[in-house]
Design an enzyme around this catalytic site. Structure first.
Site, PDB file in Angstrom:
ATOM      1  N   HIS A  70      45.863  41.919  30.939  1.00 16.01           N
ATOM      2  CA  HIS A  70      46.834  40.391  30.866  1.00 16.01           C
ATOM      3  C   HIS A  70      47.122  40.147  29.995  1.00 16.01           C
ATOM      4  CE1 HIS A  70      46.859  43.153  35.417  1.00 16.01           C
ATOM      5  NE2 HIS A  70      45.735  42.724  35.349  1.00 16.01           N
ATOM      6  N   ASN A 143      50.064  45.260  40.411  1.00 14.46           N
ATOM      7  CA  ASN A 143      50.680  45.569  39.537  1.00 14.46           C
ATOM      8  C   ASN A 143      51.531  46.397  39.706  1.00 14.46           C
ATOM      9  OD1 ASN A 143      48.518  45.750  37.986  1.00 14.46           O
ATOM     10  ND2 ASN A 143      47.325  47.479  38.580  1.00 14.46           N
TER      11      ASN A 143
END
Length: 507
Positions: A70, A143
């Site tokens: 990320h 997500n």
């Protein structure tokens, strides 16, 4: 000469099959590198699983200062408005009355690629929301896709290693490594079907869904537990990109999604998402043909109907990216009373790993950074350390003490009780009811013809880049078991026959 020796060693390693014993960093043999130690087959993961903790701790420290995963992200601020009173199922204060407003911060991200990488890559997108509630911060970390590749945190470092650039091949990503890993994990079939569909490349951050992915526990004041799954549904039209559309954007811009989010908010076009939850009781688990806390599975609407919880609006851009977005620290362990983790083995590992990552990346007092600081009063005897900024005064920095007001236990805020079958023993084993292929097949059949065609083109193209055809055959065997037509179309796309995959089909 050295490079020739390395090349020869690599060639031998890739062509010769031999047994090996993994060890810990201190050289102790590892008995099982695929399954965490749990209470019974479906219970919580134990902190005494030293190999798991060492593996995750080592993994968390592989990059500095960039996030290991990320790394590329964008963020914004806004508010959440609850749509109803959910106090009958959870003590969570921000869900205690209709119309209650809670400030929040959101960070969207790509997952496996580094800072500065294009936002058009085929990759899951992180969707992390930090609620600043009256009873502390709550992080809903998820997500855009509703499932995940693996179901046990002990495999997470290996999965990311496979996705990350090869350590010897000019620091480049390599599909041979990715599919080599997943060809040995049939549980990944569902997620790979999502990823190689057009959902694998959202058009931007505003027009994509979000999912909590894991199951969590909602707990009411009576200690009654309800299992939930979260889903963010954009009020904007959901929009994805084909590979060709993504390639065209990438030729002129690599941060199109970040720019789009910032620009639209600046113009006053504030994006909104409705938050829904699905609810299940533990007593209903045995009625299902899959394990409901298995992160590779969705809960079909027929099993658990979605209920609207509230609406999120993003209406404020960050004024300093580093301070407010890069330093934003999320963890699925940042919870409030009334919300607890389920027995999901991946989630159980993340409870440790995410906090550990932030302490390594930002420091032991990362929760004191403005963007991470709760809005309510913090009273703790944790003290000192690097960048300690919280006001600390007085001589008493311990508890209990006769020189301080008594700290009274509050039953309302205690963890809920978990009941396990009599005679339960600790194990390292696969979960019950793996059912690796059914939902992947259902997903394929739910796609339109156009979406199916794009999936076959995307996935077939990726598999054709894999040199080792045994890996290709094992991968297609997974998809074939999910849906016969799905598998046959991939066989055709890779110039293989059904007979080529028979030995890899699960008996």
């Amino acid at each position: 000469m050295l490079n020739k020796s390395l090349a020869l060693g690599f060639a031998l390693a890739t062509s010769v099959s031999f047994a090996q014993t993994l060890t810990t960093n201190s050289g102790s043999p590892v008995g099982d590198n695929q399954n965490s130690k749990t209470i019974g087959n479906n219970g919580q993961v134990l902190l005494e699983d030293i190999h798991l903790i060492e593996k995750l701790a080592a993994f968390d420290r592989e990059r500095i200062p960039e996030r290991v995963v990320h790394a590329r992200g964008a963020g914004a601020f806004g508010e959440f408005v609850a749509s109803a009173d959910f106090s009958d199922v959870t003590m969570a204060d921000f869900l205690s009355q209709a119309g209650k407003k809670t400030p929040l911060m959101v960070r969207f991200s790509t997952v496996t690629h580094q800072q500065g990488s294009p936002e058009t890559y085929r990759d899951p997108r992180g969707f992390a929301v930090k609620f600043y509630t009256q009873e502390g911060n709550y992080d809903l970390v998820g997500n855009n896709l509703p499932v995940f590749f693996i179901r046990d945190a002990i495999k997470f470092p290996d999965m990311v290693h496979a996705f990350k650039p090869s350590p010897i091949m000019n620091n480049a990503s390599d599909p041979n490594r990715v599919f080599d890993f997943f060809s040995n994990l049939p549980e990944s079939t569902h997620m790979l079907t999502w990823l190689f569909s057009d959902y694998g490349i959202p058009a931007n951050y505003r027009q994509m869904e979000g999912n909590g992915v894991h199951a969590y526990k909602w707990v009411n004041e009576n200690g009654e537990v309800t299992y939930v799954k979260y889903k963010w549904v954009p009020q904007q039209e959901i929009k994805n990109l084909t590979q060709e559309e993504a390639n065209k954007i990438q030729s002129t811009a690599i941060e199109h999604a970040t720019v789009d989010l910032y620009t639209e908010i600046a113009k006053g076009n504030f994006p909104k998402w409705d938050l829904y939850v699905q609810m299940l009781k533990a007593e209903d688990f045995d009625k299902l043909d899959f394990n409901p806390v298995d992160v590779t599975k969705i809960w079909p609407e027929a099993v658990a109907k979605s209920v609207k919880v509230g609406t999120m609006t993003l209406n404020e851009n960050a004024t300093n990216y580093f301070q407010q977005v890069e330093q934003a620290a999320f963890s699925p362990g940042t919870l409030v009373p009334g919300i607890e983790p389920s027995e999901d083995k991946l989630l159980q590992g993340r409870l440790f790993s995410y906090f550990d990552t932030q302490r390594h990346r930002i420091g032991g007092n990362f929760q004191q950074v403005d963007v991470n600081r709760p809005i309510n009063n913090v009273k703790t005897y944790n003290q000192d350390g690097y960048m300690s900024m919280r006001k600390q005064e007085g001589d008493i920095n311990y508890q209990p003490s006769t020189n301080q007001p008594e700290v009274v236990d509050n039953a309302k805020f205690k963890y809920s009780k978990s009941v396990f079958p009599a005679g339960t023993t600790t194990v390292q084993a696969k979960i019950d009811k793996e059912n690796n292929f059914a939902q992947a097949g259902e997903l394929y059949r739910s796609f339109s013809k156009k979406d199916q065609d794009n999936l076959i083109k995307n996935l077939g193209g990726a598999l054709n880049a894999v040199q080792n055809k045994v890996i290709v055959k094992k991968m297609i065997a997974h998809f074939y078991q999910a849906d016969k037509t799905y598998g046959e179309r991939l066989l055709k796309a890779t110039n293989l026959k059904v007979s080529d995959i028979q030995e890899y089909i699960k008996k």
